[in-house]
Design a protein around this motif. Structure first.
Motif, PDB file in Angstrom:
ATOM      1  N   LYS A  63      13.146  89.087  64.034  1.00 10.10           N
ATOM      2  CA  LYS A  63      14.091  89.237  62.925  1.00 10.10           C
ATOM      3  C   LYS A  63      15.403  89.864  63.504  1.00 10.10           C
ATOM      4  CE  LYS A  63      14.775  90.583  58.419  1.00 10.10           C
ATOM      5  NZ  LYS A  63      16.131  91.319  58.396  1.00 10.10           N
ATOM      6  N   THR A 117       6.716  81.683  63.022  1.00  8.03           N
ATOM      7  CA  THR A 117       7.778  82.333  62.492  1.00  8.03           C
ATOM      8  C   THR A 117       9.164  82.174  63.422  1.00  8.03           C
ATOM      9  OG1 THR A 117       6.485  83.791  60.902  1.00  8.03           O
ATOM     10  CG2 THR A 117       8.794  84.157  61.200  1.00  8.03           C
ATOM     11  N   TYR A 118      10.320  81.593  62.747  1.00 11.04           N
ATOM     12  CA  TYR A 118      11.460  81.460  63.667  1.00 11.04           C
ATOM     13  C   TYR A 118      12.591  81.844  62.770  1.00 11.04           C
ATOM     14  CZ  TYR A 118       9.701  79.243  67.634  1.00 11.04           C
ATOM     15  OH  TYR A 118       8.813  79.068  69.020  1.00 11.04           O
ATOM     16  N   TYR A 119      13.546  82.249  63.147  1.00 15.86           N
ATOM     17  CA  TYR A 119      14.905  82.614  62.648  1.00 15.86           C
ATOM     18  C   TYR A 119      16.045  81.755  63.244  1.00 15.86           C
ATOM     19  CZ  TYR A 119      12.054  86.661  60.979  1.00 15.86           C
ATOM     20  OH  TYR A 119      11.412  87.420  60.500  1.00 15.86           O
ATOM     21  N   TYR A 167      18.772  84.585  54.780  1.00 16.75           N
ATOM     22  CA  TYR A 167      19.254  85.867  54.466  1.00 16.75           C
ATOM     23  C   TYR A 167      20.646  85.894  54.671  1.00 16.75           C
ATOM     24  CZ  TYR A 167      14.538  87.521  55.554  1.00 16.75           C
ATOM     25  OH  TYR A 167      13.152  88.071  55.577  1.00 16.75           O
ATOM     26  N   THR A 189      12.091  84.410  67.430  1.00 17.28           N
ATOM     27  CA  THR A 189      10.723  84.678  66.866  1.00 17.28           C
ATOM     28  C   THR A 189      10.966  86.171  66.470  1.00 17.28           C
ATOM     29  OG1 THR A 189      10.011  85.432  69.157  1.00 17.28           O
ATOM     30  CG2 THR A 189       9.726  83.021  68.358  1.00 17.28           C
ATOM     31  N   TYR A 239      21.534  83.437  57.786  1.00 15.08           N
ATOM     32  CA  TYR A 239      20.371  83.055  58.826  1.00 15.08           C
ATOM     33  C   TYR A 239      19.328  82.708  58.209  1.00 15.08           C
ATOM     34  CZ  TYR A 239      18.631  87.787  58.865  1.00 15.08           C
ATOM     35  OH  TYR A 239      17.814  88.795  58.630  1.00 15.08           O
ATOM     36  N   TYR A 240      18.438  81.708  58.498  1.00 16.75           N
ATOM     37  CA  TYR A 240      17.231  81.314  57.988  1.00 16.75           C
ATOM     38  C   TYR A 240      16.035  81.898  58.711  1.00 16.75           C
ATOM     39  CZ  TYR A 240      19.174  77.271  55.610  1.00 16.75           C
ATOM     40  OH  TYR A 240      19.895  76.344  54.567  1.00 16.75           O
ATOM     41  N   GLU A 241      14.724  82.160  57.775  1.00 13.72           N
ATOM     42  CA  GLU A 241      13.602  82.508  58.417  1.00 13.72           C
ATOM     43  C   GLU A 241      12.624  81.294  58.129  1.00 13.72           C
ATOM     44  OE1 GLU A 241      10.989  86.220  57.844  1.00 13.72           O
ATOM     45  OE2 GLU A 241      10.332  84.920  56.482  1.00 13.72           O
ATOM     46  N   THR A 298      22.265  85.194  65.377  1.00  8.61           N
ATOM     47  CA  THR A 298      21.123  84.250  65.929  1.00  8.61           C
ATOM     48  C   THR A 298      21.635  82.935  66.183  1.00  8.61           C
ATOM     49  OG1 THR A 298      20.070  85.572  64.146  1.00  8.61           O
ATOM     50  CG2 THR A 298      18.764  83.800  64.996  1.00  8.61           C
ATOM     51  N   LYS A 321      13.151  81.036  53.863  1.00  4.55           N
ATOM     52  CA  LYS A 321      13.875  82.035  53.414  1.00  4.55           C
ATOM     53  C   LYS A 321      15.526  82.216  54.048  1.00  4.55           C
ATOM     54  CE  LYS A 321      10.106  85.183  52.344  1.00  4.55           C
ATOM     55  NZ  LYS A 321       9.563  86.485  52.766  1.00  4.55           N
TER      56      LYS A 321
END
Length: 218
Positions: free
Chosen positions: A151, A173-175, A60, A149, A159-161, A144, A58
């Protein structure tokens, strides 16, 4: 893409000719991108690949454009814009939603990693492309700067998830953020490495000029 030219249409030379065909003046209009793009790449860290299955990706933005870009009379410093000499001297400004939004890159889900490298590479062919998207100019910087790890919160840029299952059998899960102002006609590449055994993710962001792609539409 957008642009315009001023055209004086003559009173003759257009309409239906004697053969019944419609004729009109032909106008050539150069067009220019008003956006940048971002791409997310991943590879296994090491000398051989291991199981990494992508669940979702995703993108954001803490202040996501919602209706495209509009022409703006703002000076380039206002948007932190850069243009080439051949580009027009006006600038674009995205219309903003004023709230955080998210775009799910649907074709990322289900991808598996097929590439492995010991350390970050300058050659994107050493990575698997997980997903990509267009992004608008913005001066908001993502906070970020490192893989996190949890949000992020606050005044954010893009930024990505990324969610994936690694060889440790766990879902991670990483941002990962883009810690730069976004300038049109640039390519913001996130290049991530997954560590075997732990699923830990590290990444770097590389910014390149977006290569010129010409297409003639007659």
């Amino acid at each position: 893409i957008t642009h315009w030219v001023d055209v004086t249409v003559p009173n003759t030379g257009h309409g239906v000719n004697a053969d019944g065909n419609f004729t009109c003046p032909k106008v050539t209009i150069p067009v220019y991108r008003t956006v940048a793009k971002t791409q997310f790449f991943m590879a296994c860290k090491g000398t051989q690949t291991f199981k990494v299955n992508v669940k979702s990706l995703k993108l954001y933005c803490g202040n996501m454009p919602d209706n495209g870009a509009v022409l703006s009379s703002l000076e380039p410093t206002a948007l932190n814009s850069q243009t080439n000499e051949h580009e027009p001297k006006w600038f674009t400004k995205p219309t903003m939603s004023g709230a955080e939004d998210v775009y799910e890159i649907s074709d990322a889900a289900g991808k598996t990693l097929t590439k492995s490298i010991d350390s970050a590479s300058n050659d994107i062919s050493d990575y698997d492309l997980i997903g990509s998207h267009f992004i608008y100019e913005t001066t908001s910087l993502s906070t970020t700067g490192l893989a996190a790890t949890t949000k992020p919160t606050g005044d954010l840029g893009y930024y990505y998830e990324i969610v994936y299952e690694a060889d440790d059998g766990q879902e991670h899960t990483y941002y990962t953020g883009i810690p730069y102002s976004i300038l049109r006609n640039h390519d913001y590449q996130v290049r991530a490495l997954v560590k075997g055994g732990s699923g830990e993710l590290s990444f770097e962001v590389v910014v390149n000029e977006w290569a010129v792609e010409e297409e003639i539409i007659d």
